[in-house]
Design an enzyme around this catalytic site. Structure first.
Site, short mmCIF file in Angstrom:
data_model
loop_
_atom_site.label_atom_id
_atom_site.label_comp_id
_atom_site.label_asym_id
_atom_site.label_seq_id
_atom_site.Cartn_x
_atom_site.Cartn_y
_atom_site.Cartn_z
N GLU A 208 -91.67 66.95 12.95
CA GLU A 208 -90.91 65.98 13.72
C GLU A 208 -89.66 66.64 14.28
O GLU A 208 -88.65 66.76 13.57
CB GLU A 208 -90.49 64.81 12.82
CG GLU A 208 -91.64 64.05 12.23
CD GLU A 208 -91.24 62.62 11.90
OE1 GLU A 208 -91.87 61.71 12.46
OE2 GLU A 208 -90.30 62.41 11.12
N SER B 253 -91.06 59.98 18.99
CA SER B 253 -91.35 59.22 20.21
C SER B 253 -92.82 59.30 20.61
O SER B 253 -93.15 59.32 21.80
CB SER B 253 -90.44 59.66 21.37
OG SER B 253 -89.09 59.44 21.03
N HIS C 26 -87.82 63.29 5.42
CA HIS C 26 -87.58 62.81 6.79
C HIS C 26 -86.19 63.27 7.23
O HIS C 26 -85.25 63.29 6.43
CB HIS C 26 -87.69 61.28 6.84
CG HIS C 26 -87.74 60.79 8.25
ND1 HIS C 26 -86.61 60.64 9.01
CD2 HIS C 26 -88.78 60.46 9.05
CE1 HIS C 26 -86.96 60.24 10.22
NE2 HIS C 26 -88.28 60.13 10.27
N ASN D 191 -93.99 54.51 10.23
CA ASN D 191 -92.78 54.63 9.42
C ASN D 191 -91.84 53.52 9.90
O ASN D 191 -91.22 53.64 10.95
CB ASN D 191 -92.16 56.02 9.62
CG ASN D 191 -90.82 56.16 8.92
OD1 ASN D 191 -90.42 55.32 8.12
ND2 ASN D 191 -90.11 57.26 9.23
N LYS E 108 -89.14 52.52 8.68
CA LYS E 108 -87.71 52.81 8.46
C LYS E 108 -87.02 51.56 7.87
O LYS E 108 -87.65 50.82 7.13
CB LYS E 108 -87.04 53.30 9.75
CG LYS E 108 -87.82 54.46 10.37
CD LYS E 108 -87.07 55.18 11.44
CE LYS E 108 -87.95 56.32 11.96
NZ LYS E 108 -87.26 57.17 12.95
N GLY F 168 -86.86 58.84 18.04
CA GLY F 168 -86.17 57.65 18.50
C GLY F 168 -85.42 57.86 19.82
O GLY F 168 -84.63 57.02 20.24
N GLU G 29 -83.92 61.87 8.78
CA GLU G 29 -82.85 60.90 8.55
C GLU G 29 -82.36 60.98 7.11
O GLU G 29 -81.17 60.82 6.83
CB GLU G 29 -83.34 59.48 8.91
CG GLU G 29 -83.47 59.33 10.43
CD GLU G 29 -84.54 58.35 10.89
OE1 GLU G 29 -84.99 57.50 10.09
OE2 GLU G 29 -84.93 58.44 12.08
P1 PGA Z 1 -89.99 57.51 16.46
O1 PGA Z 1 -89.76 57.97 14.93
O2 PGA Z 1 -91.46 57.38 16.65
O3 PGA Z 1 -89.26 56.21 16.56
O4 PGA Z 1 -89.40 58.58 17.31
C1 PGA Z 1 -90.62 58.88 14.32
C2 PGA Z 1 -90.17 59.15 12.91
O5 PGA Z 1 -88.97 59.24 12.67
O6 PGA Z 1 -91.02 59.26 11.99
#
Ligand code: PGA
Length: 251
Positions: free
Chosen positions: A168, A214, A96, A9, A11, A174, A98
């Protein structure tokens, strides 16, 4: 048959040129490999057509990171599921955290997006997960249950069988904090149980449930070794071909 998947992803990262360079590098790294999982990269809308074309003879599939909750029309700046499909993308990340947090995507909005994605032959990678306070209050199970009931458990069994789930935990995204393999396995098993209650054992057995938050080259193997963790949704570590490849190799 349940599929293992490693999905990136990106982003809101990479210009078109940078994205093409990353996709090219990844394609080369996987050109002689037979990964033990499906490999997907989720890119911003503007990359989709070019990257899909670039990857058409490779093992890598392409996902959008979002789509509109409307079919078409006067919705300035939006990108529909039909448009995503027309680029050659096969998947669409939806729900997601976000998008839920920063763009106020509600259960109802997500239900529409999932429906439209499926109607246009895109497989949703539907994300669920609790925030830190909810985990601390031990409410993670009820949170993911409500997210599933709110946006995907309205689907028919046939429709649902095209969904990939991504668990998630928001506190792990992140942040460098990862759910332990035990924590992740426990809730993945719970999620699979919910799917079994709703759609029956076979559909639950066949459902791919990815872990995200992460996930990296160091912890991927430990996570993927669990019976209900069928791969990863990878943010930060999908932005470097070597890191992403190492996660694929964890299978
Ligand atoms: P990350 O993000 O691996 O940077 O923690 C995962 C995601 O948001 O899909």
């Amino acid at each position: 048959m349940r599929k293992n998947i490693v999905a990136g992803n990106w982003k809101m990262n990479k210009t078109l040129q940078e994205g093409v360079a990353l996709a090219t590098e990844l394609k080369e790294k996987l050109s002689n490999a037979t990964p033990n999982c499906e490999v997907i990269i989720g890119t911003p809308f503007i990359h989709l057509a070019t990257v899909s074309e670039l990857l058409k003879d490779s093992v890598i599939k392409v996902a959008a990171e979002n789509c509109a909750d409307k079919e078409s029309g006067a919705y300035t700046g939006e990108v529909s599921a039909a448009m995503v499909k027309s680029t050659g993308a096969q998947y669409c990340i939806l729900g997601h955290s976000e998008r839920r947090a920063y763009y106020h995507e509600t259960f109802d909005i997500l239900r529409e997006k999932v429906k439209l994605a499926l109607a246009h032959d895109l497989k949703p990678i539907f994300c669920i997960g609790e925030v830190k306070e909810e985990r601390e209050a031990n409410k993670q199970n009820e949170v993911v249950k409500a997210q599933l009931e709110g946006s995907v458990f309205n689907l028919s069994a046939e429709e649902f069988s095209n969904i990939v789930l991504g668990y998630e935990p928001v506190w792990a995204i992140g942040t460098g904090l990862t759910a332990t393999p035990e924590q992740a396995q426990e809730i993945h098993a719970y999620i699979r149980g919910l799917v079994a209650e709703k759609y029956g054992k076979q559909i639950a057995e066949d459902c791919t449930i990815l872990y995200g938050g992460s996930c990296n080259a160091k912890n991927a193997a430990g996570l993927f070794a669990n019976p209900d963790i069928d791969g990863g949704l990878i943010g930060g570590a999908s932005l470097k071909a070597d890191d992403f490849k190492a996660i694929i190799d964890a299978f």
